[in-house]
Write an enzyme that holds these catalytic residues in place. Sequence first.
Site, PDB file in Angstrom:
ATOM      1  N   SER A  90      45.632  14.782   3.431  1.00 48.42           N
ATOM      2  CA  SER A  90      46.592  13.916   4.095  1.00 48.42           C
ATOM      3  C   SER A  90      45.781  13.053   5.074  1.00 48.42           C
ATOM      4  O   SER A  90      44.561  13.073   5.044  1.00 48.42           O
ATOM      5  CB  SER A  90      47.583  14.823   4.803  1.00 48.42           C
ATOM      6  OG  SER A  90      48.493  14.091   5.496  1.00 48.42           O
ATOM      7  N   GLU A 120      43.488  -1.378   5.616  1.00 52.18           N
ATOM      8  CA  GLU A 120      44.314  -1.594   4.418  1.00 52.18           C
ATOM      9  C   GLU A 120      45.759  -1.304   4.753  1.00 52.18           C
ATOM     10  O   GLU A 120      46.044  -0.452   5.583  1.00 52.18           O
ATOM     11  CB  GLU A 120      43.907  -0.608   3.311  1.00 52.18           C
ATOM     12  CG  GLU A 120      42.481  -0.688   2.933  1.00 52.18           C
ATOM     13  CD  GLU A 120      42.043   0.534   2.132  1.00 52.18           C
ATOM     14  OE1 GLU A 120      42.910   1.270   1.617  1.00 52.18           O
ATOM     15  OE2 GLU A 120      40.836   0.746   2.030  1.00 52.18           O
ATOM     16  N   LYS A 122      49.178   0.474   4.428  1.00 56.36           N
ATOM     17  CA  LYS A 122      49.578   1.796   3.947  1.00 56.36           C
ATOM     18  C   LYS A 122      50.847   1.594   3.136  1.00 56.36           C
ATOM     19  O   LYS A 122      51.897   1.239   3.677  1.00 56.36           O
ATOM     20  CB  LYS A 122      49.830   2.709   5.143  1.00 56.36           C
ATOM     21  CG  LYS A 122      50.108   4.140   4.770  1.00 56.36           C
ATOM     22  CD  LYS A 122      50.005   5.002   6.019  1.00 56.36           C
ATOM     23  CE  LYS A 122      50.389   6.434   5.845  1.00 56.36           C
ATOM     24  NZ  LYS A 122      51.294   6.804   4.818  1.00 56.36           N
ATOM     25  N   ASP A 124      54.024   2.476   0.997  1.00 59.92           N
ATOM     26  CA  ASP A 124      54.945   3.600   1.107  1.00 59.92           C
ATOM     27  C   ASP A 124      55.435   4.014  -0.275  1.00 59.92           C
ATOM     28  O   ASP A 124      56.512   3.633  -0.719  1.00 59.92           O
ATOM     29  CB  ASP A 124      56.112   3.196   2.008  1.00 59.92           C
ATOM     30  CG  ASP A 124      56.798   4.420   2.580  1.00 59.92           C
ATOM     31  OD1 ASP A 124      56.279   5.538   2.376  1.00 59.92           O
ATOM     32  OD2 ASP A 124      57.845   4.255   3.223  1.00 59.92           O
ATOM     33  N   ARG A 143      49.736  14.578  -6.000  1.00 58.54           N
ATOM     34  CA  ARG A 143      48.988  15.242  -4.942  1.00 58.54           C
ATOM     35  C   ARG A 143      49.293  16.739  -4.905  1.00 58.54           C
ATOM     36  O   ARG A 143      48.432  17.554  -4.616  1.00 58.54           O
ATOM     37  CB  ARG A 143      49.333  14.625  -3.584  1.00 58.54           C
ATOM     38  CG  ARG A 143      48.459  15.202  -2.505  1.00 58.54           C
ATOM     39  CD  ARG A 143      48.655  14.500  -1.196  1.00 58.54           C
ATOM     40  NE  ARG A 143      49.930  14.821  -0.621  1.00 58.54           N
ATOM     41  CZ  ARG A 143      50.155  14.883   0.681  1.00 58.54           C
ATOM     42  NH1 ARG A 143      49.182  14.641   1.516  1.00 58.54           N
ATOM     43  NH2 ARG A 143      51.335  15.170   1.149  1.00 58.54           N
ATOM     44  N   GLU A 180      48.413   4.640  -4.825  1.00 62.53           N
ATOM     45  CA  GLU A 180      49.824   4.841  -4.551  1.00 62.53           C
ATOM     46  C   GLU A 180      50.644   4.264  -5.702  1.00 62.53           C
ATOM     47  O   GLU A 180      50.404   3.141  -6.141  1.00 62.53           O
ATOM     48  CB  GLU A 180      50.149   4.099  -3.239  1.00 62.53           C
ATOM     49  CG  GLU A 180      51.295   4.639  -2.481  1.00 62.53           C
ATOM     50  CD  GLU A 180      50.974   5.920  -1.697  1.00 62.53           C
ATOM     51  OE1 GLU A 180      49.867   6.473  -1.838  1.00 62.53           O
ATOM     52  OE2 GLU A 180      51.870   6.362  -0.960  1.00 62.53           O
ATOM     53  N   TYR A 232      43.106   2.863  -3.788  1.00 58.20           N
ATOM     54  CA  TYR A 232      42.422   2.685  -2.512  1.00 58.20           C
ATOM     55  C   TYR A 232      41.306   3.689  -2.242  1.00 58.20           C
ATOM     56  O   TYR A 232      40.738   3.700  -1.157  1.00 58.20           O
ATOM     57  CB  TYR A 232      43.441   2.732  -1.367  1.00 58.20           C
ATOM     58  CG  TYR A 232      44.440   3.867  -1.455  1.00 58.20           C
ATOM     59  CD1 TYR A 232      44.055   5.192  -1.362  1.00 58.20           C
ATOM     60  CD2 TYR A 232      45.795   3.593  -1.649  1.00 58.20           C
ATOM     61  CE1 TYR A 232      44.968   6.217  -1.449  1.00 58.20           C
ATOM     62  CE2 TYR A 232      46.714   4.617  -1.742  1.00 58.20           C
ATOM     63  CZ  TYR A 232      46.299   5.938  -1.634  1.00 58.20           C
ATOM     64  OH  TYR A 232      47.197   6.951  -1.738  1.00 58.20           O
ATOM     65  N   LYS A 296      39.767   2.807   7.898  1.00 57.31           N
ATOM     66  CA  LYS A 296      38.741   3.693   7.334  1.00 57.31           C
ATOM     67  C   LYS A 296      37.354   3.244   7.756  1.00 57.31           C
ATOM     68  O   LYS A 296      37.058   2.039   7.722  1.00 57.31           O
ATOM     69  CB  LYS A 296      38.801   3.643   5.804  1.00 57.31           C
ATOM     70  CG  LYS A 296      40.135   4.047   5.224  1.00 57.31           C
ATOM     71  CD  LYS A 296      40.153   3.876   3.708  1.00 57.31           C
ATOM     72  CE  LYS A 296      41.537   4.223   3.182  1.00 57.31           C
ATOM     73  NZ  LYS A 296      41.701   3.895   1.770  1.00 57.31           N
ATOM     74  N   LYS A 320      50.990   3.761  12.202  1.00 57.46           N
ATOM     75  CA  LYS A 320      52.271   3.552  11.514  1.00 57.46           C
ATOM     76  C   LYS A 320      53.160   2.573  12.261  1.00 57.46           C
ATOM     77  O   LYS A 320      53.188   2.555  13.496  1.00 57.46           O
ATOM     78  CB  LYS A 320      52.969   4.888  11.308  1.00 57.46           C
ATOM     79  CG  LYS A 320      52.148   5.715  10.321  1.00 57.46           C
ATOM     80  CD  LYS A 320      52.766   6.943   9.769  1.00 57.46           C
ATOM     81  CE  LYS A 320      54.047   6.931   9.105  1.00 57.46           C
ATOM     82  NZ  LYS A 320      54.443   8.243   8.604  1.00 57.46           N
ATOM     83  N   CYS A 414      96.059   1.601   1.203  1.00 64.33           N
ATOM     84  CA  CYS A 414      95.083   0.893   0.385  1.00 64.33           C
ATOM     85  C   CYS A 414      95.192  -0.606   0.676  1.00 64.33           C
ATOM     86  O   CYS A 414      96.295  -1.170   0.592  1.00 64.33           O
ATOM     87  CB  CYS A 414      95.358   1.165  -1.093  1.00 64.33           C
ATOM     88  SG  CYS A 414      94.347   0.143  -2.172  1.00 64.33           S
ATOM     89  N   CYS A 417      96.736  -2.132  -2.898  1.00 66.68           N
ATOM     90  CA  CYS A 417      98.066  -1.835  -3.455  1.00 66.68           C
ATOM     91  C   CYS A 417      99.010  -1.201  -2.442  1.00 66.68           C
ATOM     92  O   CYS A 417     100.176  -0.956  -2.744  1.00 66.68           O
ATOM     93  CB  CYS A 417      97.936  -0.939  -4.685  1.00 66.68           C
ATOM     94  SG  CYS A 417      97.390   0.727  -4.295  1.00 66.68           S
ATOM     95  N   CYS A 432      92.084   5.817  -2.499  1.00 67.60           N
ATOM     96  CA  CYS A 432      93.400   5.343  -2.894  1.00 67.60           C
ATOM     97  C   CYS A 432      93.753   6.150  -4.143  1.00 67.60           C
ATOM     98  O   CYS A 432      93.058   6.060  -5.152  1.00 67.60           O
ATOM     99  CB  CYS A 432      93.358   3.847  -3.217  1.00 67.60           C
ATOM    100  SG  CYS A 432      94.823   3.316  -4.139  1.00 67.60           S
ATOM    101  N   CYS A 438      96.607   0.700  -9.033  1.00 64.34           N
ATOM    102  CA  CYS A 438      95.934  -0.130  -8.031  1.00 64.34           C
ATOM    103  C   CYS A 438      95.110  -1.204  -8.752  1.00 64.34           C
ATOM    104  O   CYS A 438      94.144  -0.892  -9.456  1.00 64.34           O
ATOM    105  CB  CYS A 438      95.038   0.746  -7.157  1.00 64.34           C
ATOM    106  SG  CYS A 438      94.052  -0.181  -5.983  1.00 64.34           S
TER     107      CYS A 438
END
Length: 673
Positions: A90, A120, A122, A124, A143, A180, A232, A296, A320, A414, A417, A432, A438
């Site tokens: 991680s 770079e 990150k 998601d 992973r 990723e 990466y 990095k 982050k 509703c 109706c 409803c 309806c």
Amino acid sequence: MKKSDSLAFERILKLRKELEEHNRRYYVENKPSISDFDYDILMNELITLEKRYPQFSSVVSPSVVVGSDVQSQNAVNQFVQVAHKFPMLSISNTYDKAELALFDERVRKALQHNVNYACELKIDGTAICLTYIDGRLIRAVTRGDGANGDDVTRNILKINSIPKVLSGSGFPHEFEVRGEIFMPWKSFDELNLKREENEEELFANPRNAASGSLKLLDSEEIAKRGLQALFYHILYDQELDYTSHWKLLESARTWGLPTSPYITLCESIEQVYDFLDLWDVERTGLPYPTDGVVIKVDNLLDQKILGNTSKSPRWATAYKFKPEQALSRVISVDFQVGRTGAVTPVANLEPVLLSGTTVKRATLHNLDQIRALDLHINDMVYVEKGGEIIPKITAVDLSRRDSIIFPVAFPHNCPDCGTPLVREESEAKHYCPNQFGCPTQIKAKFIHFCGRKAMDILAGEATIDQLYEKGYISVLSDLYKLTEEQLLSLQGWKERAADRFLQSIEKSKNAPFSKVLFAIGIRFVGEITAKTLARYFGNIDGIISATKEELLQVEEVGEKLADSVMAYFKEPSNLLLISDLKRLGINLEEKRSEESLSDKLAGFNIVISGVFTISRDEIKSMIEANSGKSVSSVASTTSYLLTGENPGPSKLQKAKQLGVPIISEEEFMDIIR
Ligand code: IVH
């Protein structure tokens, strides 16, 4: 133990338990219940406490152990487990630039010299590790828990941008490349829209959608999900001339591996800050989700010297970004009635830019949500993009509340109706109940029936509106009774349009049974479930007469779905519709595929469990091709439990208890041969 120590210990245990549960939800279920930001706050508290009270540290604390995406022991794991050659670590993270300065200090102190940092984005998504030997893709593994992952090669082969064979030269004889797999916003929106139409559970965010998609059993479905990849990190154990991570990635690009174009080499931590500030703003315009920047140490030898802790490398860290939000004013709230009668409050907002799109509406889910927010018309609210098709309101900015505000009144009736709304105790939504009277619900049912994935009839919302208003259609089968004359009476309709419409009606009579089953709109029966049910029961009468127990035997059918199917066919008007459709020549049975090889397994219910030499899908097709049925749980009606490697212990035990014969893959092959 001192009082303060025991309090700290209690808190540590509580945090570990909570974080483990969040890890399970995030990695295994792909259904997180808190935001990454809130998760990181809990994790930081745990790390701080464990540092302050080292006597309570533990090697199995979630602060040390990498979360795992491997399916739990109880679930039958459809994927073969593979040990990673190099552990998949991680990465430490922070939301704070001051902590980045400390990272930079530590790095330079350990190395005794200045360094370049590769910065770079990150992305998601979900991590993947590919192995190439002599330029050919050999394997793709998730992973997992960092040491072992799931072999998802078959699924990865369906992602076009991942090269199966590398081009150019200079790549190591054998190497691993990590990256990723992610889902761009557009594909994510389309997928969730489709799932919403099919009443399937929505993905909370593109990351969950990507990792959920990677674990799909049906690799054909993966091809449709618009997944992409960016790489990466490259690992090998040969002696090669590469000295810079940044240059290595440049080479990887020439081999055909997609890498991010947004990677910058920074000579100081100040330059890193500039990159962060730039992308905190620019990322909103990117077509895919990013949650930060990975920083990095660029020199590969320096990386080696710095090494790793058990959880993360010392040469990299992530900064982050806080979740993206926009502030806007609530102009009004609409109450929308859906195909199933569910009423959803939707706020109309002053237009505002969020994650690359202009947002004008935000969902409020239900009455509880409105109350929890204490929402008023004219309030300034924060909007975030979550899993929903339209963004959600996460908070009201009370400091900006005007004096002119009006409470949001939830209707008792509703909005279409006028029928009094109902709310089941177990449900968060109001409904409803007037499903056959309806207009909004009826029209929505027609639109669903005519949809491309359903009967593919050339009628959009405007046509359905007109046909309904003129009284030409009220139940689905009425579509098949429309005359050219009636069609020509619609506004703007000429002969050509009417002919095309009637042709599509005729063509729809040949739609496969599974599409008809999906089109009639049974709650919770999405496209995939419809296919499963059609294949299992073979025709509509089989489904109508199925008991709940029989329905539960079908793979992937749970209580909620079984109840819904039972309820649908209990309703006399639905049975009338089915007999009408039958009479009109609509296809209500599954055509036996030509691949049906034999009747050797006719009448056999077979449960499969464990890992086989071929995929589970292939085993299932073989059962079906020999006229057998593959069912999900062992019962007295089960003919065989077919086991591969590592079969589920509970299934084995149940089969032994009930005296169900247990057969191996080899024995199974002998039977069908
Ligand atoms: S480098 C040993 N670079 O973020 C270093 N990771 O929280 C490995 N991620 O597991 C990670 N974009 O899934 C790296 N440009 C990037 C990344 C990236 C996304 C993910 C990756 C990793 C997680 C760490």
